[in-house]
Write a protein that holds these residues in place. Sequence first.
Motif, PDB file in Angstrom:
ATOM      1  N   GLY A 110       0.786  -1.226   0.000  1.00  0.00           N
ATOM      2  CA  GLY A 110       0.000   0.000   0.000  1.00  0.00           C
ATOM      3  C   GLY A 110       0.817   1.275   0.000  1.00  0.00           C
ATOM      4  N   LYS A 111       2.128   1.154   0.128  1.00  0.00           N
ATOM      5  CA  LYS A 111       2.977   2.340   0.128  1.00  0.00           C
ATOM      6  C   LYS A 111       3.056   2.938  -1.278  1.00  0.00           C
ATOM      7  CE  LYS A 111       4.414   2.183   4.472  1.00  0.00           C
ATOM      8  NZ  LYS A 111       4.089   3.251   5.446  1.00  0.00           N
ATOM      9  N   ILE A 112       2.975   4.252  -1.333  1.00  0.00           N
ATOM     10  CA  ILE A 112       3.140   4.977  -2.590  1.00  0.00           C
ATOM     11  C   ILE A 112       4.569   5.518  -2.620  1.00  0.00           C
ATOM     12  CG2 ILE A 112       2.364   6.926  -3.980  1.00  0.00           C
ATOM     13  CD1 ILE A 112      -0.363   6.636  -2.636  1.00  0.00           C
ATOM     14  N   VAL A 113       5.315   5.107  -3.632  1.00  0.00           N
ATOM     15  CA  VAL A 113       6.726   5.466  -3.725  1.00  0.00           C
ATOM     16  C   VAL A 113       6.923   6.509  -4.818  1.00  0.00           C
ATOM     17  CG1 VAL A 113       9.067   4.616  -4.140  1.00  0.00           C
ATOM     18  CG2 VAL A 113       7.399   3.161  -2.963  1.00  0.00           C
ATOM     19  N   PHE A 114       7.555   7.621  -4.445  1.00  0.00           N
ATOM     20  CA  PHE A 114       7.986   8.606  -5.425  1.00  0.00           C
ATOM     21  C   PHE A 114       9.459   8.340  -5.720  1.00  0.00           C
ATOM     22  CE2 PHE A 114       4.852  12.325  -4.397  1.00  0.00           C
ATOM     23  CZ  PHE A 114       3.801  11.520  -4.812  1.00  0.00           C
ATOM     24  N   ALA A 115       9.756   7.976  -6.959  1.00  0.00           N
ATOM     25  CA  ALA A 115      11.145   7.759  -7.372  1.00  0.00           C
ATOM     26  C   ALA A 115      11.720   9.104  -7.817  1.00  0.00           C
ATOM     27  CB  ALA A 115      11.199   6.744  -8.506  1.00  0.00           C
ATOM     28  N   ILE A 116      12.653   9.633  -7.039  1.00  0.00           N
ATOM     29  CA  ILE A 116      13.242  10.946  -7.307  1.00  0.00           C
ATOM     30  C   ILE A 116      14.688  10.738  -7.761  1.00  0.00           C
ATOM     31  CG2 ILE A 116      13.779  13.215  -6.372  1.00  0.00           C
ATOM     32  CD1 ILE A 116      10.773  12.567  -6.523  1.00  0.00           C
ATOM     33  N   PRO A 117      14.960  10.824  -9.063  1.00  0.00           N
ATOM     34  CA  PRO A 117      16.287  10.488  -9.582  1.00  0.00           C
ATOM     35  C   PRO A 117      17.300  11.625  -9.494  1.00  0.00           C
ATOM     36  CG  PRO A 117      14.830  11.014 -11.393  1.00  0.00           C
ATOM     37  CD  PRO A 117      14.009  11.147 -10.141  1.00  0.00           C
ATOM     38  N   ARG A 118      17.218  12.416  -8.440  1.00  0.00           N
ATOM     39  CA  ARG A 118      18.198  13.459  -8.181  1.00  0.00           C
ATOM     40  C   ARG A 118      18.756  13.243  -6.777  1.00  0.00           C
ATOM     41  NH1 ARG A 118      17.678  13.206 -12.660  1.00  0.00           N
ATOM     42  NH2 ARG A 118      16.732  14.660 -14.134  1.00  0.00           N
ATOM     43  N   ALA A 119      20.018  13.535  -6.600  1.00  0.00           N
ATOM     44  CA  ALA A 119      20.696  13.252  -5.330  1.00  0.00           C
ATOM     45  C   ALA A 119      20.343  14.299  -4.284  1.00  0.00           C
ATOM     46  CB  ALA A 119      22.203  13.205  -5.545  1.00  0.00           C
ATOM     47  N   GLU A 120      19.945  13.825  -3.106  1.00  0.00           N
ATOM     48  CA  GLU A 120      19.651  14.727  -1.993  1.00  0.00           C
ATOM     49  C   GLU A 120      20.954  14.989  -1.236  1.00  0.00           C
ATOM     50  OE1 GLU A 120      18.674  17.284  -0.009  1.00  0.00           O
ATOM     51  OE2 GLU A 120      16.670  16.540  -0.509  1.00  0.00           O
ATOM     52  N   PHE A 170      14.448  16.270  -2.200  1.00  0.00           N
ATOM     53  CA  PHE A 170      13.511  15.247  -1.755  1.00  0.00           C
ATOM     54  C   PHE A 170      12.259  15.862  -1.131  1.00  0.00           C
ATOM     55  CE2 PHE A 170      15.560  10.795  -1.385  1.00  0.00           C
ATOM     56  CZ  PHE A 170      16.074  10.916  -2.660  1.00  0.00           C
ATOM     57  N   THR A 171      12.186  17.183  -1.151  1.00  0.00           N
ATOM     58  CA  THR A 171      10.962  17.890  -0.747  1.00  0.00           C
ATOM     59  C   THR A 171      10.361  18.641  -1.937  1.00  0.00           C
ATOM     60  OG1 THR A 171      11.821  18.151   1.501  1.00  0.00           O
ATOM     61  CG2 THR A 171       9.966  19.552   0.864  1.00  0.00           C
ATOM     62  N   SER A 172      11.183  19.429  -2.619  1.00  0.00           N
ATOM     63  CA  SER A 172      10.671  20.253  -3.720  1.00  0.00           C
ATOM     64  C   SER A 172      10.179  19.419  -4.893  1.00  0.00           C
ATOM     65  CB  SER A 172      11.764  21.218  -4.187  1.00  0.00           C
ATOM     66  OG  SER A 172      12.124  22.105  -3.149  1.00  0.00           O
ATOM     67  N   GLN A 195       0.367  22.943  -2.399  1.00  0.00           N
ATOM     68  CA  GLN A 195       1.695  22.612  -1.897  1.00  0.00           C
ATOM     69  C   GLN A 195       2.802  23.368  -2.628  1.00  0.00           C
ATOM     70  OE1 GLN A 195       2.089  18.345  -0.460  1.00  0.00           O
ATOM     71  NE2 GLN A 195       0.400  18.066  -1.905  1.00  0.00           N
ATOM     72  N   ILE A 196       2.696  23.484  -3.945  1.00  0.00           N
ATOM     73  CA  ILE A 196       3.689  24.267  -4.677  1.00  0.00           C
ATOM     74  C   ILE A 196       3.586  25.727  -4.250  1.00  0.00           C
ATOM     75  CG2 ILE A 196       4.448  25.046  -6.949  1.00  0.00           C
ATOM     76  CD1 ILE A 196       3.367  22.504  -8.143  1.00  0.00           C
ATOM     77  N   GLY A 197       4.712  26.303  -3.937  1.00  0.00           N
ATOM     78  CA  GLY A 197       4.740  27.696  -3.509  1.00  0.00           C
ATOM     79  C   GLY A 197       4.597  27.888  -2.014  1.00  0.00           C
ATOM     80  N   LYS A 198       4.391  26.798  -1.289  1.00  0.00           N
ATOM     81  CA  LYS A 198       4.253  26.870   0.173  1.00  0.00           C
ATOM     82  C   LYS A 198       5.537  26.353   0.837  1.00  0.00           C
ATOM     83  CE  LYS A 198      -0.132  27.984  -0.290  1.00  0.00           C
ATOM     84  NZ  LYS A 198      -0.286  27.799  -1.750  1.00  0.00           N
ATOM     85  N   SER A 199       5.829  26.855   2.025  1.00  0.00           N
ATOM     86  CA  SER A 199       6.997  26.393   2.788  1.00  0.00           C
ATOM     87  C   SER A 199       6.637  25.107   3.518  1.00  0.00           C
ATOM     88  CB  SER A 199       7.458  27.474   3.764  1.00  0.00           C
ATOM     89  OG  SER A 199       8.052  28.549   3.065  1.00  0.00           O
ATOM     90  N   ILE A 200       6.802  24.011   2.818  1.00  0.00           N
ATOM     91  CA  ILE A 200       6.483  22.692   3.368  1.00  0.00           C
ATOM     92  C   ILE A 200       7.682  22.173   4.147  1.00  0.00           C
ATOM     93  CG2 ILE A 200       5.848  20.325   2.739  1.00  0.00           C
ATOM     94  CD1 ILE A 200       4.700  21.473   0.142  1.00  0.00           C
ATOM     95  N   PRO A 201       7.468  21.627   5.343  1.00  0.00           N
ATOM     96  CA  PRO A 201       8.592  21.056   6.106  1.00  0.00           C
ATOM     97  C   PRO A 201       9.324  20.000   5.294  1.00  0.00           C
ATOM     98  CG  PRO A 201       6.637  21.213   7.481  1.00  0.00           C
ATOM     99  CD  PRO A 201       6.201  21.546   6.084  1.00  0.00           C
ATOM    100  N   ARG A 202      10.621  19.940   5.461  1.00  0.00           N
ATOM    101  CA  ARG A 202      11.437  18.985   4.724  1.00  0.00           C
ATOM    102  C   ARG A 202      10.987  17.559   5.011  1.00  0.00           C
ATOM    103  NH1 ARG A 202      16.700  21.005   3.121  1.00  0.00           N
ATOM    104  NH2 ARG A 202      17.246  18.832   2.870  1.00  0.00           N
TER     105      ARG A 202
END
Length: 753
Positions: free
Chosen positions: A55-65, A71-73, A220-227
């Motif tokens: 049930g986990k939804i995985v976002f594959a982010i191919p950029r190095a954190e 990993f937030t933006s 969410q875009i344009g908002k200061s979301i916690p890391r």
Amino acid sequence: MLNRRAFLLAGSVAGGGVALGLGYLSTVDTRGMDPILSGDGKVALNAWIHIRSDGKIVFAIPRAEMGQGVFTSLPALIAEELDIELDDPELVIEHPTELLPAYSNFTVATYKRPEEHDGPLDWTMRKVFGLFPYIGTGGSTSVVDSYESFRRAGASAREMLKQAAAARWNTNAGSLSTAGGYVINSASNERLKYADLATDAAEQTPPAVLELKPRNEWRQIGKSIPRTDLTAKVTGEPIFGIDVERDNMLYAHIQHTPVLGDTIDEFNAEEILALPRVNSVVNLGNAVVVVAETYFHAKRAAAELKIAYVDGGFREFSDADVDAALEQGFESGDTHVAEQLGDVSSLDNNDRVISANYGTPYLAHACMEPMNATALYQDGRVKIWAPVQSPLSLKWAAEKNIEDLNEFEGHVTYLGGGFGRRAEMDYTFQAVQIARENPGRAVKLIWSREEDIQHDMYRPAAKARFQATMGEDGLPAALDAHVSLQSVMLSFSRRALPFPQGGANDPLNTEGIAHSSYRIPNIKVTAHDVDLPVPVGNWRSVGHSNNAFFMESFIDELAHAAGQDPLTYRGALLAHDERASRLIAQLKELSAWGAPMDEAAPANQSGKFGRGIAVHGSFLSLVGQVVDVWVTEDTVKVEKVFCVVDCGTAINPDTIVAQMEGGIIYALSAVAQGEINFEGGKVRQSNFHDQDVVRMAQCPAIDVHIMKNEELPGGVGEPGTPPLFPAVTNAIFAANGQRIRELPLSKHGLRLV
């Protein structure tokens, strides 16, 4: 227009027989929108969104954190369109292990925004770079490259999930909505979790036409979301490269040849092997590696090494040779005219010419986490865990060093600082070479801080010569600028690419001077490439870190020679640029520029007070900074930095502020005391006692303002660094009349307090 580097690199692939015509290229999936249903129940709705059987939804982010917040933006771009919150406990964000063509960083490859790609040539270049695939993190391109594609990935998955739900409920997908990870049927008050619809959604056809959310619906875009990695980092949960642990692991300590160009002749291998818990000793040609059961034992044994070296010809090399080569470069180096507009001949035999020469030193990256990598080799299979800016370097490390390679798996960990250093491949190659000699056991290679400082790929030292004449309005009528340095691209390509490229025509040599935002009617910018044995590489903001200091220092000198206010002077040079003019106005307001000094400066400081300004564009963003300093005979106190950034659409304002602050502090360390010196072919510096960084008590107050607009996003990881160099030195001049034309400040007897 494609840059020369991209064209040549793509051409090498095609010429090597990989790209076998347009028909073959059409099979390279650079969109990544097609769903995949695997046998283990894992569903990939597209390249970036996977839903696991648990049930986990995985976002594959191919950029190095590496601390810059990707990993937030980047997940926010997907989450906005997919209608899922970034703090959803079912959401997992990770760097993918697959090397898919869709993960390529086409902005780094082509120097163009994806939105600007148009026509058959761009189509071909994207396909060719997808063949590598050209995956990498750098150049402040992560958001620029992903802004549209990641939003489309989220929107495509959303519509496929709605189509799957509509089929279940026998209704029209257009009547359904999504929120919080659910598809909602408001007519029947039914809702289905994304995980419950994943398998059915994977059978849907991705929409050919997608409507992305308008700005007024962004949550969410344009908002200061916690890391997203904040809690894990506070609790010590995330895995950096240096944290990797595997069963029955070995540890490796490396000792490079201390002199440039030297190689290993012989050493006391038998004695070292007899020491407690030492497993093996590996000769890498330019280094000896001791492998042991613990890092402590490996390092202690390495201290007993007695090595004889083969002279590489640079044992007399020193700073004087660097200085002489850079000066000679103006006369006999490989030369390229990077920009020529109008006629600068008015500078010849003109007694009203204003001239200035500048210099900058080599700089180390000094990442907080030293270079490291863990590798496991057995029976043709290789696994690598490493903090790298490109997973391609892991694949190449395996391919270049393992003859019987039949299986490869690469894991990109968190990076404890990157700054361009982890785009290099030396430490990952070494890890695989060491693992090859110790099959069946994972080996973790860790460079000591001394090795890290003394065997870096340094920011190049550079010299610049500027000349200008001014018109009746005091603005420059003609400008002739020359820079002499080593080409970063030439040095990097010799280490990492199939063929050398760069040299005098390397655009990194003159970026920030050539084609700057300033309107000067007659201008000529020339680069002179010099040949030196020092390895140079990408350093945070690359050529801009040198050239902003040169350009903005000289503009300041012109303003004072004209008897004009430095901020107003820059405003006049940028009057044709509406965005730049707004930024100048905002910087003036934020810093209260022009206010009496007794109002702008605290009364409890000693010495003379000064304010300096610099405005510099880089990586598709523009940054202006005003710096307040107090200067005594031998100290500089940087009291406050005002920073205004125009980076287009702000994805996560909190991240942007953090990157401006980090870039400013990183630059301040270099301004104050950053330099790498050579004596007897060796680097003099070895650790933070003589390669110091800004300490808490020395850190200025920093006030960051983000310009609001609806332009496409620009980069933010690097643009905060370049203007700080000249803003500080311009402030020192404003304080006491001392013009600093060579860095660091320590060369002039000035100490940061």
